[in-house]
Enzyme design. Structure first.
Site, PDB file in Angstrom:
ATOM      1  N   ASP A 169       0.865  -1.183   0.000  1.00 46.40           N
ATOM      2  CA  ASP A 169       0.000   0.000   0.000  1.00 46.40           C
ATOM      3  C   ASP A 169       0.901   1.232   0.000  1.00 46.40           C
ATOM      4  O   ASP A 169       1.604   1.495   0.976  1.00 46.40           O
ATOM      5  CB  ASP A 169      -0.902  -0.027   1.243  1.00 46.40           C
TER       6      ASP A 169
ATOM      7  N   TYR B 213      -8.740  16.643 -15.164  1.00 47.91           N
ATOM      8  CA  TYR B 213      -7.556  16.060 -14.522  1.00 47.91           C
ATOM      9  C   TYR B 213      -7.354  16.642 -13.114  1.00 47.91           C
ATOM     10  O   TYR B 213      -6.840  15.986 -12.213  1.00 47.91           O
ATOM     11  CB  TYR B 213      -6.319  16.249 -15.400  1.00 47.91           C
TER      12      TYR B 213
ATOM     13  N   LYS C 182       0.733  15.403  -9.965  1.00 48.64           N
ATOM     14  CA  LYS C 182       1.788  15.074 -10.929  1.00 48.64           C
ATOM     15  C   LYS C 182       2.873  16.166 -10.955  1.00 48.64           C
ATOM     16  O   LYS C 182       4.051  15.870 -11.161  1.00 48.64           O
ATOM     17  CB  LYS C 182       1.207  14.869 -12.332  1.00 48.64           C
TER      18      LYS C 182
ATOM     19  N   ILE D 296      -3.691   6.890 -22.241  1.00 53.86           N
ATOM     20  CA  ILE D 296      -3.918   5.472 -22.588  1.00 53.86           C
ATOM     21  C   ILE D 296      -5.155   5.007 -21.819  1.00 53.86           C
ATOM     22  O   ILE D 296      -5.295   5.317 -20.627  1.00 53.86           O
ATOM     23  CB  ILE D 296      -2.706   4.606 -22.171  1.00 53.86           C
ATOM     24  N   LYS D 297      -6.026   4.261 -22.498  1.00 57.25           N
ATOM     25  CA  LYS D 297      -7.252   3.779 -21.862  1.00 57.25           C
ATOM     26  C   LYS D 297      -6.923   2.705 -20.831  1.00 57.25           C
ATOM     27  O   LYS D 297      -6.637   1.558 -21.190  1.00 57.25           O
ATOM     28  CB  LYS D 297      -8.159   3.189 -22.942  1.00 57.25           C
TER      29      LYS D 297
ATOM     30  N   LEU E 258      -7.730   1.421 -16.425  1.00 54.51           N
ATOM     31  CA  LEU E 258      -8.759   1.526 -15.380  1.00 54.51           C
ATOM     32  C   LEU E 258      -8.715   2.905 -14.718  1.00 54.51           C
ATOM     33  O   LEU E 258      -9.747   3.536 -14.493  1.00 54.51           O
ATOM     34  CB  LEU E 258      -8.541   0.420 -14.343  1.00 54.51           C
ATOM     35  N   SER E 259      -7.513   3.394 -14.428  1.00 53.02           N
ATOM     36  CA  SER E 259      -7.381   4.719 -13.801  1.00 53.02           C
ATOM     37  C   SER E 259      -7.918   5.811 -14.715  1.00 53.02           C
ATOM     38  O   SER E 259      -8.587   6.739 -14.258  1.00 53.02           O
ATOM     39  CB  SER E 259      -5.921   5.034 -13.490  1.00 53.02           C
TER      40      SER E 259
END
Ligand code: NAP
Length: 256
Positions: free
Chosen positions: A63, A156, A163, A192-193, A195-196
């Protein structure tokens, strides 16, 4: 082969669409021993099934929001593999509401959470790995970032702030890690496609705009970003540290 004899740790694998998976495939094809970490118990089973494609690969729970968890994970890896040569940080998280609402509505907790998981975790990982003396000479850290740190990107929001913190952390870490001969760099990947990415409003529009306007007129693949990661893990990049390399088909250089 570029990474022959090197052991690299890939932190932040979720499924076959993860950019981390592209990095793992590239590292493996270039001769590295690949080790993984995953976050939730929910993802553990899927990750175990996926990494079977890389003979002998194992994944360990970690984690990124807990120094104790990072330490336990890295200690276990050091005990099993000895010193390693590279660590990829492919981890980010923000609360869904902070990506859906206007940025100005970001809560204090939401702001701290995004920066903690997405940026501070790199600092903690680097410090703990150094304390554990688990890095070979010339070891290289790589972290994934995005253009939303430099320019305002619709949806975003607080992740852009996180970031920006990650990229500044890379520059500051390069100075401290450089004292031991270790390097640290970021890769600013095109969209890029994954999950996030699904959490980002109108992500499909971002992909379309990149295809229209990037000099190479297409979107990047996880494998292409992975190949840049392999370069940064390799001795071919031994003079590169504190740098953010764009792997975005040139989108960041376009104006009107
Ligand atoms: P992804 O497959 O969903 O990977 C994100 C990873 O972060 C998941 O494995 C997730 O694990 C992990 N994570 C989240 N919270 C964590 C925590 N507390 N501890 C440990 N791991 C945690 O999505 P991705 O797009 O490949 O993202 C990888 C990196 O690339 C991120 O830093 C992202 O910001 C960056 N990036 C993505 C894009 C893009 O367009 N997709 C572009 C540029 C940069 P769980 O899901 O199990 O929680």
């Amino acid at each position: 082969m570029l990474l022959e004899g090197k052991k690299v740790l890939i932190m932040g694998i979720r499924n076959k669409w993860s950019i981390a998976w592209g990095a793992a495939q590239s590292a493996y094809e270039n001769g590295a021993t690949v080790i993984f970490t995953h976050n939730s118990m929910e993802s553990a089973e899927k990750v175990e099934a996926l990494i079977k494609e890389i003979p002998g690969a194992k994944s360990y729970p970690c984690d990124a929001g807990s120094d104790e968890s990072i330490r336990n994970c890295l200690e276990t890896i050091k005990a099993e593999y000895g010193k390693i040569d590279g660590i990829l940080h492919s981890i980010a998280h923000a609360n869904t509401e902070d990506l859906r609402n206007d940025f100005i509505l970001t809560s204090r907790d939401g702001y701290a959470h995004a920066c903690d998981i997405s940026a501070y975790s790199l600092v903690a990982t680097a410090r703990i790995a150094r304390e554990l003396d688990m890095l070979n000479e010339g070891a290289s850290f790589v972290a994934f970032t995005y253009y939303g740190s430099e320019k305002v990107m619709e949806g975003y929001n607080v992740m852009g702030v996180a970031k920006a913190a990650l990229e500044a952390s890379i520059r500051y870490l390069s100075k401290d890690l450089g004292k031991d001969g270790y390097r640290v760099n970021g890769i600013s990947a095109g969209p890029i496609k994954t999950l996030s990415a699904k959490g980002i409003k109108d992500f499909g529009t971002i992909l379309d705009v990149v295809e229209q306007r990037a000099p190479l007129h297409k979107n990047v693949t996880t494998k292409q970003v992975g190949d840049v990661t392999s370069f940064l893990f390799s001795d071919m990049s031994s003079a590169v540290t504190g740098e953010i390399i764009h792997a975005d088909n040139g989108f960041n250089v376009t104006g009107i």
